[in-house]
Design an enzyme around this catalytic site. Structure first.
Site, PDB file in Angstrom:
ATOM      1  N   CYS A  43     -11.694   1.493   1.351  1.00 37.60           N
ATOM      2  CA  CYS A  43     -12.312   0.224   0.965  1.00 37.60           C
ATOM      3  C   CYS A  43     -12.060   0.004  -0.518  1.00 37.60           C
ATOM      4  CB  CYS A  43     -13.808   0.281   1.250  1.00 37.60           C
ATOM      5  SG  CYS A  43     -14.668  -1.233   0.830  1.00 37.60           S
ATOM      6  N   HIS A  94     -14.817  -3.642  10.075  1.00 30.38           N
ATOM      7  CA  HIS A  94     -15.085  -3.190   8.698  1.00 30.38           C
ATOM      8  C   HIS A  94     -15.506  -4.384   7.824  1.00 30.38           C
ATOM      9  CE1 HIS A  94     -13.893  -0.695   4.992  1.00 30.38           C
ATOM     10  NE2 HIS A  94     -14.055  -1.919   4.510  1.00 30.38           N
ATOM     11  N   GLU A  95     -14.747  -5.480   7.924  1.00 25.95           N
ATOM     12  CA  GLU A  95     -15.034  -6.642   7.062  1.00 25.95           C
ATOM     13  C   GLU A  95     -16.336  -7.328   7.475  1.00 25.95           C
ATOM     14  OE1 GLU A  95     -13.414  -6.819   4.406  1.00 25.95           O
ATOM     15  OE2 GLU A  95     -11.806  -5.452   5.026  1.00 25.95           O
ATOM     16  N   HIS A  98     -19.221  -5.762   5.896  1.00 28.45           N
ATOM     17  CA  HIS A  98     -19.468  -6.163   4.502  1.00 28.45           C
ATOM     18  C   HIS A  98     -20.395  -7.383   4.445  1.00 28.45           C
ATOM     19  CE1 HIS A  98     -17.094  -3.544   2.006  1.00 28.45           C
ATOM     20  NE2 HIS A  98     -15.979  -3.765   2.676  1.00 28.45           N
TER      21      HIS A  98
END
Ligand code: NI
Length: 184
Positions: A102, A144-145, A148
């Protein structure tokens, strides 16, 4: 207009722990400029994804930009895409662990379990609502995004701190694996 390269928030910054807000005005100049700047930034730093909170904007926007590069030599090609107000509609039961890094956690890799296939919905930068599926590495990037946008980092997703590795050691491991494969 020329796009700008943006600063990337690092682990511990409060913006990375917040829930990002829904984007209501996708066609606004400020949103379109943010997307352009995020696209330029993610390519500049060899990222395969970048979420708006990582550039200090707590909005539900991320970029997927998978391509082979020095940080991810085996990443598949995908046209850089802006994803707005995303959600995951379906997760495959099948999960697998894979290595993630990341831009907000430099120098660290983690072996993170993710669903192998997902069905998603999001709005494009032109305001079109789309549904589509992703699998493998692209499904991993999307998960993953999206994390966030919920204030979750990949290091929150490892099963054990033993699944974290320095990038230097990770590169050594990957080199070894590639040599093993070549010798078979
Ligand atoms: Ni990230």
């Amino acid at each position: 207009m020329k796009s700008r390269l943006l600063q990337i928030a690092q682990l511990g910054n409060p913006v990375l722990k917040k829930k990002a807000k829904v984007v209501k005005n996708i066609k606004d100049k400020s949103v379109q400029e943010l997307i352009d700047d995020m696209l330029a930034t993610v390519m500049d730093v060899n990222g395969v994804g970048l979420a708006a909170p990582q550039v200090y904007q707590s909005l539900q926007i991320f970029i997927m930009a998978s391509h082979p590069n020095p940080r991810y030599p085996n990443a598949p090609f995908m046209k850089p895409t802006a994803v707005v107000n995303p959600k995951i509609l379906e997760y495959s039961k099948e999960r697998e662990r894979g290595w993630e890094g990341c831009l907000s956690v430099p120098g660290i890799r983690g072996f993170v379990p993710r669903s192998v296939k997902i069905k998603v919905e999001y709005v494009t930068r032109t305001g079109k609502r789309v549904q589509r599926g992703f699998s493998g590495f692209l499904a991993r990037i999307f998960q993953h995004e999206l994390d966030h946008l919920k204030g979750i980092m990949f290091i929150d997703r490892v099963e054990s701190a033993k699944d974290l590795m320095s990038e230097k050691e990770w590169r050594r491991l990957m080199d070894l694996k590639q040599k093993e494969q070549l010798s078979v």
